[in-house]
Structures are given as structure tokens and as C-alpha cells.
Design an enzyme around this catalytic site. Structure first.
Site, PDB file in Angstrom:
ATOM      1  N   SER A 144      30.387  64.245 -38.971  1.00  0.00           N
ATOM      2  CA  SER A 144      30.464  65.637 -38.537  1.00  0.00           C
ATOM      3  C   SER A 144      31.916  66.033 -38.310  1.00  0.00           C
ATOM      4  CB  SER A 144      29.643  65.804 -37.253  1.00  0.00           C
ATOM      5  OG  SER A 144      30.184  66.809 -36.437  1.00  0.00           O
TER       6      SER A 144
ATOM      7  N   ASP B  40      26.013  71.069 -21.098  1.00  0.00           N
ATOM      8  CA  ASP B  40      26.011  71.720 -22.422  1.00  0.00           C
ATOM      9  C   ASP B  40      24.751  71.311 -23.178  1.00  0.00           C
ATOM     10  OD1 ASP B  40      26.888  73.310 -24.511  1.00  0.00           O
ATOM     11  OD2 ASP B  40      28.147  71.757 -25.391  1.00  0.00           O
TER      12      ASP B  40
ATOM     13  N   ASP C 263      26.864  64.183 -26.704  1.00  0.00           N
ATOM     14  CA  ASP C 263      27.934  65.141 -26.365  1.00  0.00           C
ATOM     15  C   ASP C 263      28.023  65.369 -24.851  1.00  0.00           C
ATOM     16  OD1 ASP C 263      29.973  66.850 -26.850  1.00  0.00           O
ATOM     17  OD2 ASP C 263      28.791  68.385 -27.857  1.00  0.00           O
TER      18      ASP C 263
HETATM   19  P1  ATP Z   1      30.929  70.059 -32.613  1.00  0.00           P
HETATM   20  O1  ATP Z   1      32.175  70.843 -32.292  1.00  0.00           O
HETATM   21  O2  ATP Z   1      30.666  69.816 -34.073  1.00  0.00           O
HETATM   22  O3  ATP Z   1      29.695  70.552 -31.879  1.00  0.00           O
HETATM   23  P2  ATP Z   1      31.066  68.136 -30.628  1.00  0.00           P
HETATM   24  O4  ATP Z   1      32.406  68.046 -30.021  1.00  0.00           O
HETATM   25  O5  ATP Z   1      30.022  68.988 -30.002  1.00  0.00           O
HETATM   26  O6  ATP Z   1      31.238  68.593 -32.087  1.00  0.00           O
HETATM   27  P3  ATP Z   1      29.127  65.972 -30.680  1.00  0.00           P
HETATM   28  O7  ATP Z   1      28.081  66.985 -30.383  1.00  0.00           O
HETATM   29  O8  ATP Z   1      29.249  64.814 -29.767  1.00  0.00           O
HETATM   30  O9  ATP Z   1      30.568  66.625 -30.813  1.00  0.00           O
HETATM   31  O10 ATP Z   1      28.888  65.393 -32.129  1.00  0.00           O
HETATM   32  C1  ATP Z   1      28.898  66.232 -33.268  1.00  0.00           C
HETATM   33  C2  ATP Z   1      27.770  65.849 -34.221  1.00  0.00           C
HETATM   34  O11 ATP Z   1      27.917  64.500 -34.670  1.00  0.00           O
HETATM   35  C3  ATP Z   1      26.397  65.893 -33.560  1.00  0.00           C
HETATM   36  O12 ATP Z   1      25.834  67.162 -33.684  1.00  0.00           O
HETATM   37  C4  ATP Z   1      25.600  64.864 -34.349  1.00  0.00           C
HETATM   38  O13 ATP Z   1      25.112  65.450 -35.528  1.00  0.00           O
HETATM   39  C5  ATP Z   1      26.652  63.839 -34.736  1.00  0.00           C
HETATM   40  N1  ATP Z   1      26.666  62.710 -33.793  1.00  0.00           N
HETATM   41  C6  ATP Z   1      27.237  62.667 -32.557  1.00  0.00           C
HETATM   42  N2  ATP Z   1      27.077  61.475 -31.966  1.00  0.00           N
HETATM   43  C7  ATP Z   1      26.383  60.705 -32.846  1.00  0.00           C
HETATM   44  C8  ATP Z   1      25.892  59.339 -32.819  1.00  0.00           C
HETATM   45  N3  ATP Z   1      26.104  58.548 -31.770  1.00  0.00           N
HETATM   46  N4  ATP Z   1      25.206  58.899 -33.900  1.00  0.00           N
HETATM   47  C9  ATP Z   1      24.997  59.702 -34.964  1.00  0.00           C
HETATM   48  N5  ATP Z   1      25.431  60.979 -35.054  1.00  0.00           N
HETATM   49  C10 ATP Z   1      26.120  61.488 -34.013  1.00  0.00           C
HETATM   50 MN    MN Z   2      27.854  69.002 -29.805  1.00  0.00          MN
END
Ligand code: ATP
Ligand code: MN
Length: 259
Positions: free
Chosen positions: A46, A185, A203
Site C-alpha cells: 500500500s 481512527d 493502523d
Molecule cells: P493510508 O494513508 O494508506 O491509509 P495508513 O497510514 O493509514 O495508510 P495503514 O492503515 O496502517 O496505514 O496501512 C495501509 C494499508 O496497508 C492498509 O489499508 C492495509 O491494506 C495494508 N496493511 C496494513 N498493515 C498490514 C498488515 N499487517 N498486513 C497486511 N496488510 C497490511
Molecule cells: Mn489506515
């Protein structure tokens, strides 16, 4: 591995991450490799505004998720300060620059993840942290991550959605009453759903202690968002009133106060 092979490998790594990351971030990834937390990065999961998530592999070839915080987003910085201010765990912390602030933010996510994991909340298991690079359990299989709730819900039957909804409420109860944190969040975008209909909360960087001055407002918002998603967007019949859920949580917090 020969020196030549190692150089080739480093070159590959730099090519994967160089475009978005500065040299120091690349060196932070290399440090986690030196410490044998990860062996390699294998692709992008991502690419968000504030962080990138990569698929990686450990030395025993287990897949991991590697979250790398971007150290250059000004908007990100403003948002972070709001959460760190008022958190007793960051008392006396005055970052000299954006980089330090981002490192503190990554540390906060790692600590929150650890605290939830130890309290039995279903979150990715935290595996390692170095500066702005966080390594955790990969939630998925065959190199594919499991879907977020927002991606999964249309394929699910009403009975399945009810199971998922109840599991989310159970995780919220563990987060609040056992880990004594508020996610802050929570939404269909930060919950993953496994093929067995388990939910995994992700997250957690912005999660705050239940005694944080904004904790109650954040908890109310989390509960309302979940209720709105299941009741209004999906049209599930048996949702609980978020006020009533909140009351239950306040009671269990009160009961465990002396523990
Ligand atoms: P964004 O700005 O894209 O929302 P974020 O800072 O909110 O990023 P996260 O929500 O932690 O970061 O992670 C983004 C994406 O990565 C998640 O929506 C999910 O699809 C994927 N992801 C996060 N953690 C994992 C994990 N441990 N295993 C697999 N996929 C993950
Ligand atoms: Mn997120």
C-alpha cells in the site's frame, strides 16, 4: 554470500525504495536487515500519503508487513503533534525536527501495537522497529493481503456481517478495557477481515491512553463510525446503539480501575 552478491542485493533494495525514501530511511531498512529482523523486501502492499507498506520476508521466510513512515509530509506533522500533546508517555518530548517527530510517531504505533497485542487484541503481531520502519505480522496469504472491511462487506451475507460486527465490538472492548487504549481512527478502512471472518485491527499509531484528554471524544467517534457503517451503510438490523455500547465500556473501565 559474496561481496559482489551483497552489493547486487543492496542495489535491488535501493531501487525498490529509493524513489520515495531518502538515504537515511533506506539505511534504517538496512539496519533491520543487519539485525536479522527482515531478510528482504518483496513488493508494495500500500502507498499512502503518510506511510508505505511493503511485503517483506524474515530469515525463516515468513512474510511480514513493513510499514515505513514518510519523513517529509508537513500536514502529517501537524496531525501528529495534536496526538502526542497530552499523552503522558511523551511528556517532556520536544522534537527538534520533523524527522524526530516521525520517529516518535512510529515508536508510538509500535508501543500501541505491543500493548494491544499483549492484551489479546487481534492486531498484527509487532516484530521490530528501527526509527521510521516498523515490522509486523503480515495479514494475508500467498503474498496477498486480506481485504479491509470496506472491500469485503459487499461479498458477505447478512449473517456473516453480524458475526463480523460482533467481533469488532469484542475487539473494541479488549482495546478499551484490557489494553486501556482508544484506537482513535477506527473505521471500515482500518479493519481487515480474514477468510474465517476474524477481524484484525490495524493502523494504531494515533491510539491514546484512556486517560488522555481527548480519549472520550475519540472513543465516541470510533463507536459512532462503526454504528453508522453497519446500520446506515449496510443496513444491518441488529446493531447496538453506540451510546449504550459506550456505557458498557465505561462500566468495565470503572470496574478494572484498581487492577
Ligand atoms: P493510508 O494513508 O494508506 O491509509 P495508513 O497510514 O493509514 O495508510 P495503514 O492503515 O496502517 O496505514 O496501512 C495501509 C494499508 O496497508 C492498509 O489499508 C492495509 O491494506 C495494508 N496493511 C496494513 N498493515 C498490514 C498488515 N499487517 N498486513 C497486511 N496488510 C497490511
Ligand atoms: Mn489506515
Amino acid at each position: 554470500m559474496s561481496r559482489e552478491e551483497r552489493r547486487e542485493k543492496d542495489k535491488d533494495l535501493f531501487e525498490t525504495v529509493e524513489e520515495v525514501f531518502d538515504t537515511r530511511t533506506v539505511l534504517n531498512v538496512v539496519e533491520l536487515m543487519r539485525r536479522k529482523v527482515i531478510k528482504r523486501l518483496a513488493g508494495t502492499i500500500s502507498a499512502g500519503k503518510e506511510s508505505r507498506i511493503y511485503l517483506g520476508y524474515t530469515y525463516d521466510d515468513k512474510p511480514v508487513a513493513v510499514k515505513i513512515y514518510l519523513t517529509s509530509s508537513a500536514e502529517f506533522k501537524k496531525g501528529i503533534l495534536k496526538y502526542i500533546a497530552g499523552d503522558p508517555r511523551f511528556e517532556g518530548f520536544s522534537p527538534r525536527n520533523t524527522r524526530e517527530l516521525i520517529y516518535a510517531w512510529a515508536r508510538k504505533e509500535f508501543r500501541n501495537l505491543t500493548r494491544m497485542y499483549e492484551a489479546g487484541v487481534r492486531v498484527p503481531k509487532p516484530l521490530g522497529l528501527y526509527n521510521n520502519v516498523l515490522v509486523m505480522e503480515f495479514i494475508g496469504e500467498d503474498r496477498h493481503r486480506y481485504p479491509l472491511l470496506v472491500e469485503a462487506y459487499e461479498e458477505l451475507e447478512p449473517e456473516e456481517l453480524e458475526i463480523v460486527y460482533n467481533k469488532i465490538l469484542e475487539e473494541i472492548e479488549k482495546i478499551v478495557c484490557k489494553a486501556r487504549l482508544v484506537h482513535g481512527d477506527l473505521s471500515e478502512y482500518n479493519i481487515m477481515v480474514t477468510p474465517d471472518l476474524d477481524v484484525v485491527i490495524i493502523d494504531v499509531s494515533q491510539a491514546v491512553d484512556v486517560n488522555h484528554p481527548n480519549a472520550l471524544d475519540l472513543l465516541k467517534r470510533d463507536l459512532e463510525r462503526i454504528e453508522e457503517f453497519f446500520r446506515d451503510k449496510i443496513g444491518l438490523n441488529n446493531t447496538r446503539d453506540s451510546k449504550e455500547v459506550l456505557e458498557g465500556l465505561m462500566k468495565c473501565l470503572e470496574k478494572r480501575k484498581g487492577e
